[in-house]
Design a protein around this motif. Sequence first.
Motif, PDB file in Angstrom:
ATOM      1  N   THR A   7      43.245  31.530  42.542  1.00  0.00           N
ATOM      2  CA  THR A   7      42.463  31.348  41.326  1.00  0.00           C
ATOM      3  C   THR A   7      41.259  32.274  41.347  1.00  0.00           C
ATOM      4  OG1 THR A   7      43.176  29.050  41.190  1.00  0.00           O
ATOM      5  CG2 THR A   7      41.237  29.662  39.912  1.00  0.00           C
ATOM      6  N   LEU A   8      41.070  32.989  40.239  1.00  0.00           N
ATOM      7  CA  LEU A   8      39.959  33.918  40.095  1.00  0.00           C
ATOM      8  C   LEU A   8      38.905  33.323  39.167  1.00  0.00           C
ATOM      9  CD1 LEU A   8      41.954  37.226  39.506  1.00  0.00           C
ATOM     10  CD2 LEU A   8      41.035  36.359  41.654  1.00  0.00           C
ATOM     11  N   ASP A   9      37.639  33.430  39.553  1.00  0.00           N
ATOM     12  CA  ASP A   9      36.542  33.066  38.666  1.00  0.00           C
ATOM     13  C   ASP A   9      36.406  34.141  37.596  1.00  0.00           C
ATOM     14  OD1 ASP A   9      36.063  30.976  40.385  1.00  0.00           O
ATOM     15  OD2 ASP A   9      34.259  31.851  41.277  1.00  0.00           O
ATOM     16  N   CYS A  10      35.989  33.742  36.400  1.00  0.00           N
ATOM     17  CA  CYS A  10      35.819  34.701  35.306  1.00  0.00           C
ATOM     18  C   CYS A  10      35.055  34.038  34.158  1.00  0.00           C
ATOM     19  CB  CYS A  10      37.169  35.213  34.824  1.00  0.00           C
ATOM     20  SG  CYS A  10      38.246  33.960  34.120  1.00  0.00           S
ATOM     21  N   PRO A  11      34.598  34.834  33.181  1.00  0.00           N
ATOM     22  CA  PRO A  11      33.883  34.244  32.050  1.00  0.00           C
ATOM     23  C   PRO A  11      34.803  33.753  30.939  1.00  0.00           C
ATOM     24  CG  PRO A  11      33.775  36.618  31.921  1.00  0.00           C
ATOM     25  CD  PRO A  11      34.470  36.283  33.219  1.00  0.00           C
ATOM     26  N   ASP A  12      36.058  34.254  30.864  1.00  0.00           N
ATOM     27  CA  ASP A  12      36.961  33.937  29.757  1.00  0.00           C
ATOM     28  C   ASP A  12      38.402  33.806  30.275  1.00  0.00           C
ATOM     29  OD1 ASP A  12      38.461  33.784  27.424  1.00  0.00           O
ATOM     30  OD2 ASP A  12      37.420  35.440  26.436  1.00  0.00           O
ATOM     31  N   PRO A  13      38.777  32.621  30.781  1.00  0.00           N
ATOM     32  CA  PRO A  13      40.104  32.448  31.369  1.00  0.00           C
ATOM     33  C   PRO A  13      41.271  32.829  30.454  1.00  0.00           C
ATOM     34  CG  PRO A  13      38.711  30.632  32.004  1.00  0.00           C
ATOM     35  CD  PRO A  13      37.953  31.417  30.971  1.00  0.00           C
ATOM     36  N   PRO A  14      41.304  32.415  29.182  1.00  0.00           N
ATOM     37  CA  PRO A  14      42.448  32.805  28.355  1.00  0.00           C
ATOM     38  C   PRO A  14      42.588  34.325  28.209  1.00  0.00           C
ATOM     39  CG  PRO A  14      41.306  30.961  27.343  1.00  0.00           C
ATOM     40  CD  PRO A  14      40.436  31.451  28.470  1.00  0.00           C
ATOM     41  N   TYR A  55      28.847  33.936  35.157  1.00  0.00           N
ATOM     42  CA  TYR A  55      29.700  34.774  36.000  1.00  0.00           C
ATOM     43  C   TYR A  55      29.112  36.172  36.146  1.00  0.00           C
ATOM     44  CZ  TYR A  55      33.626  37.702  37.353  1.00  0.00           C
ATOM     45  OH  TYR A  55      34.433  38.617  37.983  1.00  0.00           O
ATOM     46  N   GLU A  56      29.112  36.690  37.366  1.00  0.00           N
ATOM     47  CA  GLU A  56      28.714  38.071  37.637  1.00  0.00           C
ATOM     48  C   GLU A  56      29.913  38.796  38.219  1.00  0.00           C
ATOM     49  OE1 GLU A  56      25.006  39.127  39.521  1.00  0.00           O
ATOM     50  OE2 GLU A  56      24.348  37.050  39.308  1.00  0.00           O
ATOM     51  N   PRO A  57      30.367  39.875  37.581  1.00  0.00           N
ATOM     52  CA  PRO A  57      31.527  40.588  38.108  1.00  0.00           C
ATOM     53  C   PRO A  57      31.213  41.265  39.438  1.00  0.00           C
ATOM     54  CG  PRO A  57      30.586  41.782  36.258  1.00  0.00           C
ATOM     55  CD  PRO A  57      29.861  40.470  36.359  1.00  0.00           C
ATOM     56  N   PRO A  58      32.225  41.422  40.281  1.00  0.00           N
ATOM     57  CA  PRO A  58      32.024  42.145  41.543  1.00  0.00           C
ATOM     58  C   PRO A  58      31.542  43.569  41.272  1.00  0.00           C
ATOM     59  CG  PRO A  58      34.165  41.064  41.497  1.00  0.00           C
ATOM     60  CD  PRO A  58      33.594  40.961  40.117  1.00  0.00           C
ATOM     61  N   ARG A  59      30.803  44.115  42.214  1.00  0.00           N
ATOM     62  CA  ARG A  59      30.331  45.498  42.121  1.00  0.00           C
ATOM     63  C   ARG A  59      31.082  46.309  43.178  1.00  0.00           C
ATOM     64  NH1 ARG A  59      28.047  42.991  38.503  1.00  0.00           N
ATOM     65  NH2 ARG A  59      25.818  42.825  38.180  1.00  0.00           N
ATOM     66  N   PRO A  66      29.766  40.999  46.035  1.00  0.00           N
ATOM     67  CA  PRO A  66      31.011  41.360  46.730  1.00  0.00           C
ATOM     68  C   PRO A  66      32.266  41.034  45.930  1.00  0.00           C
ATOM     69  CG  PRO A  66      29.639  39.890  48.077  1.00  0.00           C
ATOM     70  CD  PRO A  66      29.005  39.984  46.729  1.00  0.00           C
ATOM     71  N   GLN A  67      33.335  41.784  46.233  1.00  0.00           N
ATOM     72  CA  GLN A  67      34.601  41.567  45.536  1.00  0.00           C
ATOM     73  C   GLN A  67      35.247  40.240  45.911  1.00  0.00           C
ATOM     74  OE1 GLN A  67      37.643  44.412  46.491  1.00  0.00           O
ATOM     75  NE2 GLN A  67      36.975  44.551  48.598  1.00  0.00           N
ATOM     76  N   GLN A  68      35.027  39.726  47.083  1.00  0.00           N
ATOM     77  CA  GLN A  68      35.516  38.435  47.552  1.00  0.00           C
ATOM     78  C   GLN A  68      37.032  38.366  47.676  1.00  0.00           C
ATOM     79  OE1 GLN A  68      33.690  35.519  45.015  1.00  0.00           O
ATOM     80  NE2 GLN A  68      31.678  36.358  45.384  1.00  0.00           N
ATOM     81  N   ILE A  69      37.763  38.942  46.752  1.00  0.00           N
ATOM     82  CA  ILE A  69      39.221  38.942  46.787  1.00  0.00           C
ATOM     83  C   ILE A  69      39.689  40.108  45.928  1.00  0.00           C
ATOM     84  CG2 ILE A  69      39.493  37.427  44.783  1.00  0.00           C
ATOM     85  CD1 ILE A  69      41.909  36.161  46.146  1.00  0.00           C
ATOM     86  N   HIS A  70      40.838  40.657  46.275  1.00  0.00           N
ATOM     87  CA  HIS A  70      41.465  41.607  45.359  1.00  0.00           C
ATOM     88  C   HIS A  70      42.969  41.453  45.465  1.00  0.00           C
ATOM     89  CE1 HIS A  70      41.821  44.395  48.857  1.00  0.00           C
ATOM     90  NE2 HIS A  70      42.874  44.831  48.205  1.00  0.00           N
ATOM     91  N   LEU A  71      43.647  41.824  44.403  1.00  0.00           N
ATOM     92  CA  LEU A  71      45.105  41.709  44.327  1.00  0.00           C
ATOM     93  C   LEU A  71      45.712  43.098  44.456  1.00  0.00           C
ATOM     94  CD1 LEU A  71      45.206  39.316  41.247  1.00  0.00           C
ATOM     95  CD2 LEU A  71      45.348  38.676  43.662  1.00  0.00           C
ATOM     96  N   ASP A  72      46.892  43.184  45.058  1.00  0.00           N
ATOM     97  CA  ASP A  72      47.650  44.435  45.148  1.00  0.00           C
ATOM     98  C   ASP A  72      48.939  44.275  44.367  1.00  0.00           C
ATOM     99  OD1 ASP A  72      45.683  45.246  46.903  1.00  0.00           O
ATOM    100  OD2 ASP A  72      46.997  45.513  48.611  1.00  0.00           O
ATOM    101  N   PHE A  73      49.285  45.319  43.594  1.00  0.00           N
ATOM    102  CA  PHE A  73      50.513  45.331  42.812  1.00  0.00           C
ATOM    103  C   PHE A  73      51.290  46.604  43.126  1.00  0.00           C
ATOM    104  CE2 PHE A  73      47.439  42.890  40.350  1.00  0.00           C
ATOM    105  CZ  PHE A  73      48.148  41.741  40.087  1.00  0.00           C
ATOM    106  N   ALA A  74      52.557  46.460  43.487  1.00  0.00           N
ATOM    107  CA  ALA A  74      53.419  47.617  43.729  1.00  0.00           C
ATOM    108  C   ALA A  74      53.896  48.169  42.387  1.00  0.00           C
ATOM    109  CB  ALA A  74      54.616  47.222  44.595  1.00  0.00           C
ATOM    110  N   HIS A 111      37.099  42.255  38.387  1.00  0.00           N
ATOM    111  CA  HIS A 111      37.747  42.111  39.694  1.00  0.00           C
ATOM    112  C   HIS A 111      38.504  43.395  40.034  1.00  0.00           C
ATOM    113  CE1 HIS A 111      37.845  37.897  38.072  1.00  0.00           C
ATOM    114  NE2 HIS A 111      37.196  37.720  39.200  1.00  0.00           N
ATOM    115  N   PRO A 112      38.253  43.977  41.212  1.00  0.00           N
ATOM    116  CA  PRO A 112      39.044  45.138  41.608  1.00  0.00           C
ATOM    117  C   PRO A 112      40.458  44.705  42.002  1.00  0.00           C
ATOM    118  CG  PRO A 112      37.464  44.575  43.326  1.00  0.00           C
ATOM    119  CD  PRO A 112      37.220  43.638  42.181  1.00  0.00           C
ATOM    120  N   PHE A 113      41.419  45.556  41.701  1.00  0.00           N
ATOM    121  CA  PHE A 113      42.788  45.356  42.167  1.00  0.00           C
ATOM    122  C   PHE A 113      43.395  46.712  42.455  1.00  0.00           C
ATOM    123  CE2 PHE A 113      43.159  45.578  37.554  1.00  0.00           C
ATOM    124  CZ  PHE A 113      44.289  46.348  37.325  1.00  0.00           C
TER     125      PHE A 113
END
Length: 123
Positions: A7-14, A55-59, A66-74, A111-113
Amino acid sequence: MRLTAITLDCPDPPALAAFYAHATGLPLHHASGEDFAGLVGEGGLLLGFQRVDDYEPPRWPGQSVPQQIHLDFAVDDLDAAEQRLSQLGAARPESQPGGDRWRILTDPAGHPFCLTLPKGDGA
């Protein structure tokens, strides 16, 4: 033990769920008003998005937030994937340490990915 959700934190889930639904093709699994939305992936893994007040976006690449988490997509083609995701609202940070092996983007909430080539390609 089995991982069931990320689950990712964000200002606008939809809105963030819509970005990732278009980006990945994953179907909407759950929405709870404006406070939570989720997509269901392979094996039932839920990719969730929850509203966080102030909410403050990662820098990235800096660590002031901090980014705290990032996702990788092939992906099969870094340029084509970046172009498609940019049209959906992703941004490309200036710092790109992956060379021709991977590309870093940020989603609309900051969020970086990473986009990566399948193993054995581009390295």
